[in-house]
Every structure is written in structure tokens, then in C-alpha cells.
Design a protein around this motif. Structure first.
Motif, PDB file in Angstrom:
ATOM      1  N   ASP A  82       1.001  -1.100   0.131  1.00  9.85           N
ATOM      2  CA  ASP A  82       0.033  -0.124   0.103  1.00  9.85           C
ATOM      3  C   ASP A  82       0.858   1.202  -0.031  1.00  9.85           C
ATOM      4  N   GLN A 140      -1.311   3.853  -2.433  1.00  5.66           N
ATOM      5  CA  GLN A 140      -2.810   3.438  -2.591  1.00  5.66           C
ATOM      6  C   GLN A 140      -3.368   2.216  -1.696  1.00  5.66           C
ATOM      7  N   LEU A 182      -4.331  -0.336  -1.802  1.00  2.00           N
ATOM      8  CA  LEU A 182      -4.769  -1.542  -2.559  1.00  2.00           C
ATOM      9  C   LEU A 182      -5.551  -2.663  -1.537  1.00  2.00           C
ATOM     10  N   SER A 183      -5.169  -2.595  -0.452  1.00  3.30           N
ATOM     11  CA  SER A 183      -5.465  -3.896   0.437  1.00  3.30           C
ATOM     12  C   SER A 183      -7.131  -3.765   0.577  1.00  3.30           C
ATOM     13  N   LEU A 199      -9.138  -2.176  -1.370  1.00  5.11           N
ATOM     14  CA  LEU A 199      -9.548  -2.570  -2.662  1.00  5.11           C
ATOM     15  C   LEU A 199      -9.819  -4.019  -2.709  1.00  5.11           C
ATOM     16  N   LEU A 253     -10.742  -4.177  -9.202  1.00  3.45           N
ATOM     17  CA  LEU A 253      -9.684  -5.029  -8.939  1.00  3.45           C
ATOM     18  C   LEU A 253      -9.267  -5.817  -9.927  1.00  3.45           C
ATOM     19  N   ASN A 265      -4.402  -2.888 -11.283  1.00  2.47           N
ATOM     20  CA  ASN A 265      -4.552  -3.138  -9.895  1.00  2.47           C
ATOM     21  C   ASN A 265      -4.209  -4.669  -9.599  1.00  2.47           C
ATOM     22  N   ALA A 313      -1.672  -6.657  -6.990  1.00  2.00           N
ATOM     23  CA  ALA A 313      -2.660  -7.263  -5.628  1.00  2.00           C
ATOM     24  C   ALA A 313      -2.370  -8.888  -5.595  1.00  2.00           C
ATOM     25  N   ARG A 360       2.898  -2.201 -11.262  1.00  2.00           N
ATOM     26  CA  ARG A 360       1.879  -1.211 -11.566  1.00  2.00           C
ATOM     27  C   ARG A 360       2.182  -0.716 -12.841  1.00  2.00           C
TER      28      ARG A 360
END
Length: 320
Positions: A37, A42, A44-45, A47, A56, A61, A65, A118
Motif C-alpha cells: 500500500d 494506494q 490496495l488492500s 480494494l 480489482l 490493480n 494485488a 503497477r
């Protein structure tokens, strides 16, 4: 201890909630998600655990992830049960999973891996205009049939290449939409059991991805790569390497190159691997390997219960 390989899934295994149980059970897993993150600036966790699946599933992403879940499983396995990548003969990952393998084997830092994925996701998404590319799965086809289908596809003037050799009877084509359509038509007319378009956002692992490969070459040039603690079996060659320079080039080449998963598994089996542990989301690779080598013992490492069962297996093997 048994001949072990850790394997790491690619795109398609994502789901809302992935990795949450590991985080709740293991501080080491929580630390991975926190670091990812922070690296991406971001949440992300959030999300991954509470967000919208469509968001997602956006490539930019999905890639970090899936890697975060895989590395969280590996860090938790080591912290709680004392089992790590160094206990394996090899690590290997499918497409973006190769990055997860490298991070788990200490070749690339977690933060760098997240940032690279990313960039990779954005670059692959942006390499081809929407609607111009396509991918298709050929089920029940062998390599010769797939090559013949590609030739028919290229007769349209477009790009048509084998993107993934996933398992016997499961090959994936990638390229220009018209060429892929023609290849599927040829395959159906020539005895292939099923030729079906895939719901993907871009034509991955073909020469149309060259702009993304160029972007990754630039991004990887600025990243420190160490020798992994065990060799990584590369998608592009289906052979192992521990050399940082080779790893860097392999990661560039795999953007446009074929994922040689069948050969990768066959290579590992030939070198003594008798069990695999798929770290992260789902069990796609574990299911596929049954078609490649039935004798392989396959474990998944996605939940706390998975880690406990695998650790019990390893400890039992160690005392045989």
C-alpha cells in the motif's frame, strides 16, 4: 524433505477478499499488504478486501494485488512455520507470477516489485488500443494444431501467436482481433475441440505488447536485482536462472514472449520436484499441473488452514 517447488499464479485468480484471512491470522502477512500500500501510495488492500471486483480486475490493480497475496502467504509461512523459498529446489510463476516468485526468493524487494507490476499493468493495458487485440483459448489442441491456426490467422495480415502453453490441451493465442478470429475458425474446422475468445482487456504475451516490453526495460534498468535464494524457472525459457542480468532480460522478454508453463513444470519434475505449493490466490496452476504430470503432489497456500496443512506435510516429510 521432498523435492519442492513454490509456484505463483498469474492474472485471473483475483477475487474480493483475497488475502484477508492471512492478514487476520499472521502479522507477517499484514506487514506485506501495508508495505505494498505504501509503495503504491494506494489503499490496495482495502480494494482487495472490500472493493469492486471490476476495479480489482483492472490490470494495473490485479498484478500487484496477486503478487501481494502470494508474498504475504510466503512471509506468513516462514514466520509461523519456518518454511521458506530456500527450502525449495525452484520457484516459478505464471506471467506476473514470475515477479511474485522473484520477490519471494529475495531477488527483488517487495516495494520495487509492487511498483514494477503497477508499471507493467499500465503499460500492457496501454500498448494496444481497445478492441484491436484479442486472445483465445484452444482446448484439446496440440502445439502443431495451434501453430497451424496461427498461420491461418496471420494470413489476414495481422499478428497471431501462441501466448500460453498452459498444459496439454490448453493453449492460448494472442494477437490482432481479426487474426485471432480467423485462427479460431481454422481451429474449429480442423478438429480442435473448442476455440473460444477470452474476456481480456489486451492481447498479452504477443509482439503487439512491444511498447510494454520497452517500458519494462526502462523500469527494470533502475531496479536492483539480487541472485534469488533458489533458481527461478523462467517463463520465456522454461529453464532456471539465478543470474540478475538474465532475470532482468527475461522479465522484459516475457511481456511479448510465450509463457512456457507446460515445459516449466516438466523441467522441474525432471530435476526432482515431486510436490508444488501454489502461493496466493486460487488453485489454477495446481489444477493445470495435473494435466502435465499426474504424479505431482499439489498444495495451495491461500488461507491460514492451507499453510497449516502444508507445514504439517513438510514437517512429516522431514522426519521420514
Amino acid at each position: 524433505m521432498t523435492g519442492l517447488a513454490f509456484i505463483f499464479p498469474g492474472q485471473g485468480s483475483q477475487e474480493i477478499g483475497m488475502g484477508k484471512a492471512l492478514t487476520d491470522a499472521f502479522p507477517a502477512a499484514r506487514a506485506v499488504f501495508d508495505e505494498v500500500d505504501a509503495a503504491l501510495d494506494q489503499n490496495l488492500s482495502k480494494l482487495m478486501w472490500e472493493g469492486d471486483l471490476a476495479e480489482l480486475t483492472m490490470t494495473a490493480n490485479t498484478q500487484p494485488a496477486l503478487m501481494a497475496h502470494s508474498v504475504a502467504a510466503m512471509r506468513a509461512l516462514e514466520a509461523a512455520f519456518g518454511v521458506s523459498a530456500s527450502d525449495a529446489l525452484f520457484v516459478a510463476g505464471h506471467s506476473l507470477g514470475e515477479y511474485s516468485a522473484l520477490a519471494s526468493a529475495g531477488a527483488i524487494s517487495l516495494a520495487d516489485t509492487a511498483r514494477l507490476l503497477r508499471i507493467r499493468g499500465n503499460a500492457m493495458q496501454g500498448a494496444v488500443a481497445a478492441g484491436e487485440g484479442a486472445m483465445a483459448a484452444l482446448l484439446g489442441a496440440d502445439l502443431a494444431q495451434a501453430e497451424a491456426a496461427c498461420e491461418a490467422g496471420r494470413a489476414t495480415g495481422g499478428v497471431c501467436e501462441i501466448a500460453n502453453d498452459n498444459a496439454p490441451g490448453q493453449l492460448v493465442l494472442s494477437g490482432s482481433k481479426a487474426a485471432i478470429d480467423a485462427a479460431c475458425e481454422h481451429a474449429r474446422a480442423n478438429g480442435v475441440k473448442k476455440a473460444m475468445a477470452l474476456n481480456v482487456s489486451a492481447p498479452f504475451h504477443c509482439s503487439l505488447m512491444q511498447p510494454a516490453a520497452d517500458a519494462m526495460a526502462a523500469a527494470l534498468a533502475d531496479v536492483t536485482i539480487h541472485a534469488p535464494v533458489v533458481p527461478v524457472v523462467a517463463n520465456i525459457s522454461a529453464t532456471p536462472t539465478s543470474d540478475p542480468g538474465t532475470i532482468r532480460q527475461n522479465l522484459v522478454d516475457q511481456v511479448t514472449g510465450r509463457v512456457r508453463w507446460t515445459e516449466s513444470v516438466q523441467f522441474m519434475v525432471a530435476r526432482g520436484v515431486t510436490a508444488t505449493a501454489e502461493a496466493g490466490a486460487g488453485k489454477v496452476l495446481t489444477v493445470m499441473q495435473r494435466r502435465i504430470e499426474k504424479s505431482l503432489n499439489g498444495f495451495t497456500l491461500g488461507t491460514p488452514e492451507d499453510l497449516e496443512a502444508f507445514a504439517a506435510f513438510i514437517k512429516g516429510e522431514a522426519h521420514v
